[in-house]
Motif scaffolding. Structure first.
Motif, mmCIF file in Angstrom:
data_model
loop_
_atom_site.group_PDB
_atom_site.id
_atom_site.type_symbol
_atom_site.label_atom_id
_atom_site.label_comp_id
_atom_site.label_asym_id
_atom_site.label_seq_id
_atom_site.Cartn_x
_atom_site.Cartn_y
_atom_site.Cartn_z
ATOM 1 N N GLU A 52 -5.264 1.275 0.616
ATOM 2 C CA GLU A 52 -6.342 2.122 1.122
ATOM 3 C C GLU A 52 -6.152 3.571 0.696
ATOM 4 N N VAL A 53 -4.974 4.108 0.951
ATOM 5 C CA VAL A 53 -4.668 5.494 0.586
ATOM 6 C C VAL A 53 -3.281 5.511 -0.061
ATOM 7 N N ARG A 54 -3.134 6.331 -1.101
ATOM 8 C CA ARG A 54 -1.876 6.352 -1.840
ATOM 9 C C ARG A 54 -1.500 7.784 -2.175
ATOM 10 N N ALA A 55 -0.193 8.051 -2.170
ATOM 11 C CA ALA A 55 0.291 9.389 -2.507
ATOM 12 C C ALA A 55 1.583 9.264 -3.287
ATOM 13 N N VAL A 56 1.921 10.303 -4.051
ATOM 14 C CA VAL A 56 3.188 10.358 -4.758
ATOM 15 C C VAL A 56 3.996 11.527 -4.218
ATOM 16 N N CYS A 57 5.289 11.298 -4.014
ATOM 17 C CA CYS A 57 6.198 12.344 -3.566
ATOM 18 C C CYS A 57 7.177 12.649 -4.700
ATOM 19 N N GLY A 58 7.528 13.911 -4.849
ATOM 20 C CA GLY A 58 8.490 14.286 -5.873
ATOM 21 C C GLY A 58 7.978 15.416 -6.741
ATOM 22 N N THR A 59 8.691 15.700 -7.800
ATOM 23 C CA THR A 59 8.337 16.772 -8.721
ATOM 24 C C THR A 59 7.657 16.181 -9.943
ATOM 25 N N LEU A 60 6.372 16.486 -10.107
ATOM 26 C CA LEU A 60 5.605 15.936 -11.216
ATOM 27 C C LEU A 60 6.006 16.613 -12.523
ATOM 28 N N LEU A 95 8.829 -2.824 -4.895
ATOM 29 C CA LEU A 95 7.900 -2.666 -3.787
ATOM 30 C C LEU A 95 8.584 -3.048 -2.483
ATOM 31 N N LEU A 96 8.704 -2.091 -1.574
ATOM 32 C CA LEU A 96 9.245 -2.335 -0.245
ATOM 33 C C LEU A 96 8.111 -2.221 0.754
ATOM 34 N N VAL A 97 7.949 -3.253 1.580
ATOM 35 C CA VAL A 97 6.763 -3.319 2.429
ATOM 36 C C VAL A 97 7.113 -3.301 3.907
ATOM 37 N N GLY A 98 6.144 -2.832 4.697
ATOM 38 C CA GLY A 98 6.163 -2.966 6.144
ATOM 39 C C GLY A 98 4.989 -3.837 6.530
ATOM 40 N N LYS A 99 4.445 -3.631 7.727
ATOM 41 C CA LYS A 99 3.283 -4.417 8.137
ATOM 42 C C LYS A 99 2.037 -4.001 7.369
ATOM 43 N N ASN A 100 1.755 -2.721 7.356
ATOM 44 C CA ASN A 100 0.551 -2.227 6.683
ATOM 45 C C ASN A 100 0.859 -1.015 5.812
ATOM 46 N N ILE A 101 2.108 -0.902 5.416
ATOM 47 C CA ILE A 101 2.539 0.225 4.597
ATOM 48 C C ILE A 101 3.499 -0.276 3.520
ATOM 49 N N LEU A 131 3.906 6.391 -1.778
ATOM 50 C CA LEU A 131 3.653 5.909 -0.422
ATOM 51 C C LEU A 131 2.279 5.251 -0.380
ATOM 52 N N ASP A 132 2.195 4.079 0.241
ATOM 53 C CA ASP A 132 0.940 3.319 0.293
ATOM 54 C C ASP A 132 0.569 2.968 1.723
ATOM 55 N N LEU A 133 -0.654 3.282 2.091
ATOM 56 C CA LEU A 133 -1.236 2.762 3.331
ATOM 57 C C LEU A 133 -2.082 1.567 2.908
ATOM 58 N N VAL A 134 -1.703 0.368 3.369
ATOM 59 C CA VAL A 134 -2.239 -0.875 2.811
ATOM 60 C C VAL A 134 -3.322 -1.465 3.706
ATOM 61 N N SER A 135 -4.456 -1.812 3.103
ATOM 62 C CA SER A 135 -5.547 -2.458 3.836
ATOM 63 C C SER A 135 -5.532 -3.968 3.641
ATOM 64 N N SER A 161 1.360 14.472 -3.130
ATOM 65 C CA SER A 161 -0.002 14.607 -3.631
ATOM 66 C C SER A 161 -0.729 13.275 -3.601
ATOM 67 N N THR A 162 -1.963 13.285 -3.094
ATOM 68 C CA THR A 162 -2.817 12.100 -3.163
ATOM 69 C C THR A 162 -3.662 12.133 -4.434
ATOM 70 N N GLU A 163 -3.961 13.323 -4.930
ATOM 71 C CA GLU A 163 -4.780 13.457 -6.136
ATOM 72 C C GLU A 163 -4.046 12.949 -7.377
ATOM 73 N N ASP A 164 -2.720 13.117 -7.389
ATOM 74 C CA ASP A 164 -1.935 12.711 -8.548
ATOM 75 C C ASP A 164 -1.209 11.389 -8.330
#
Length: 397
Positions: A279-287, A333-339, A299-303, A254-257
């Motif tokens: 830039e955009v963020r989402a959560v995975c799992g059971t809320l 926090l585990l990072v990639g180039k832009n994620i 999950l983070d898409l990083v600007s 979910s991106t909303e939560d």
């Protein structure tokens, strides 16, 4: 940006486990089946029917001297992996691996499927008990009619060059391209000729980035400048595809939560994510809801990666201030180039290290890592990027 799938970077996180004296290592998840592989092939057609014949086969590939069967033999592990009367084992032996200064324990099962089921059940129990890394570094090596557990990584590598195969039952393990992926006799496990290890002596991962100029015998994986390579993605959908389902379970995303957190799962990014450079963020799992929230990962898409690392550093130092340790519920926090991925699960992090993500470690005084682990500069002073975690050295069979 085109997503380039970078698989298992276990250049030693692999790296992350030391073999215990009871060399019965962890196993890995059910591996995919190579087209044409059959259950018979996966049973590894090696070995005959007796302990002596099994030893003779092993001796073609490794040192195995002075076979003993006395239960009081001091070369047997202090804690039994399994023993006679369990998992259909009818006989057990141990020999000395004089070349590598270790031991090889033999198990002779009357029913190989029953043995594999026993190991699968053991793996599930240990994972359910909180040992998510159990089985990721399996040294349970299967022949046609025998099973062995060598205590030394180099010995395991030599043995799988034969028809012997590593039995893996941890769902987070996936062998890299270039290695066999065969069916086991039980659903939920797989066989492979890839030896997963955190001591830098396991099977070579051909997909790991290499820098010939700096990859010497002392500190492989630590470039003089820059990075040996980090993953990237052009969208949140690409990031999800990269990590799901083998590393992060994003069946529910979910991106909303995305701002949600719970008493058990605390994210790195707090509040409005744009102010963190995300830039955009989402959560995975059971809320949370009718039942307690579980398996939350973000999950983070990083600007703006520098802003993210700067704020993450401040949050990490604040958490370390009281007792010098991060809270067990706090994500790393585990990072990639832009994620980036935020998670407090050790097993998820191990999977992410295999995908070339690196942990932002801002612990004061942490400036080095054991040989075989990656260690690279971060974008902020006082932090490093690494796949080594001092307090997360996985064990188990």
């Amino acid at each position: 940006m085109r997503l380039k799938r970078i698989l298992t970077a276990l250049t030693a996180l692999a790296s992350l486990t030391l073999l215990t004296t009871a060399c019965e290592d962890s196993s890995g998840p059910p591996v995919d089946t190579v087209p044409g592989a059959t259950a018979a092939a996966t049973a590894a057609a090696a070995g005959k029917g007796s302990l002596a014949e099994a030893q003779a086969y092993v001796q073609k590939f490794a040192s195995c001297e002075d076979m003993g069967t006395d239960p009081k033999d001091s070369r047997f592990p202090l804690t039994d992996f399994t023993t006679v009367g369990q998992w259909s084992v009818t006989e057990r032996g141990v020999c000395s691996d004089k070349t590598e200064h270790g031991e090889i324990v033999f198990y002779m099962p009357s029913d190989m499927k029953a043995f594999q089921q026993g190991y699968l059940d053991r793996t599930k129990e240990r994972i359910a008990a909180g040992e998510g890394t159990y089985g990721l570094f399996s040294r349970v090596i299967i022949g046609k009619n025998f099973v062995i557990t060598p205590t030394k990584t180099r010995t395991a590598v030599a043995l799988v060059e034969s028809d012997l195969r590593v039995l893996s039952c941890n769902p987070s393990f996936f062998p890299p391209d270039g290695y066999k992926r065969e069916k086991a006799l039980v659903e939920g496990c797989g066989l492979s000729d890839f030896v997963n290890s955190t001591d830098g002596k396991g099977s070579k991962n051909h997909e790991v980035p290499h820098d010939p100029a700096t990859e010497g015998p002392e500190k492989p994986g630590q470039p003089a400048t820059g990075s040996l390579g980090l993953p990237s993605a052009g969208s949140l959908a690409e990031l999800k595809k990269m990590v799901h389902p083998h590393t992060v379970d994003c069946t529910n995303m979910s991106t909303e939560d995305a701002a949600v957190e719970s008493i058990d799962y605390q994210p790195v990014v707090k509040g409005e994510h744009h102010s963190w450079g995300v830039e955009v963020r989402a959560v995975c799992g059971t809320l949370g809801g009718a039942q307690r929230a579980h398996n939350l990962n973000w999950l983070d898409l990083v600007s703006d990666m520098k802003t993210l690392q700067t704020r993450a550093k401040a949050a990490q130092l604040a958490d370390l201030k009281d007792d010098g340790r991060l809270k067990a519920t706090a994500s790393k926090l585990l990072v990639g180039k832009n994620i980036a991925v935020e998670t407090n699960s050790p097993s998820v992090r191990l999977g992410l290290y295999q995908l070339q993500f690196l942990y932002l470690n801002c612990e004061p005084g942490f400036t080095t890592a054991p040989a075989g682990f990656r260690l690279e500069p971060s974008l902020v002073e006082g932090c490093v990027l690494t796949n080594f975690e001092r307090d997360n050295q996985p064990g188990g069979r």
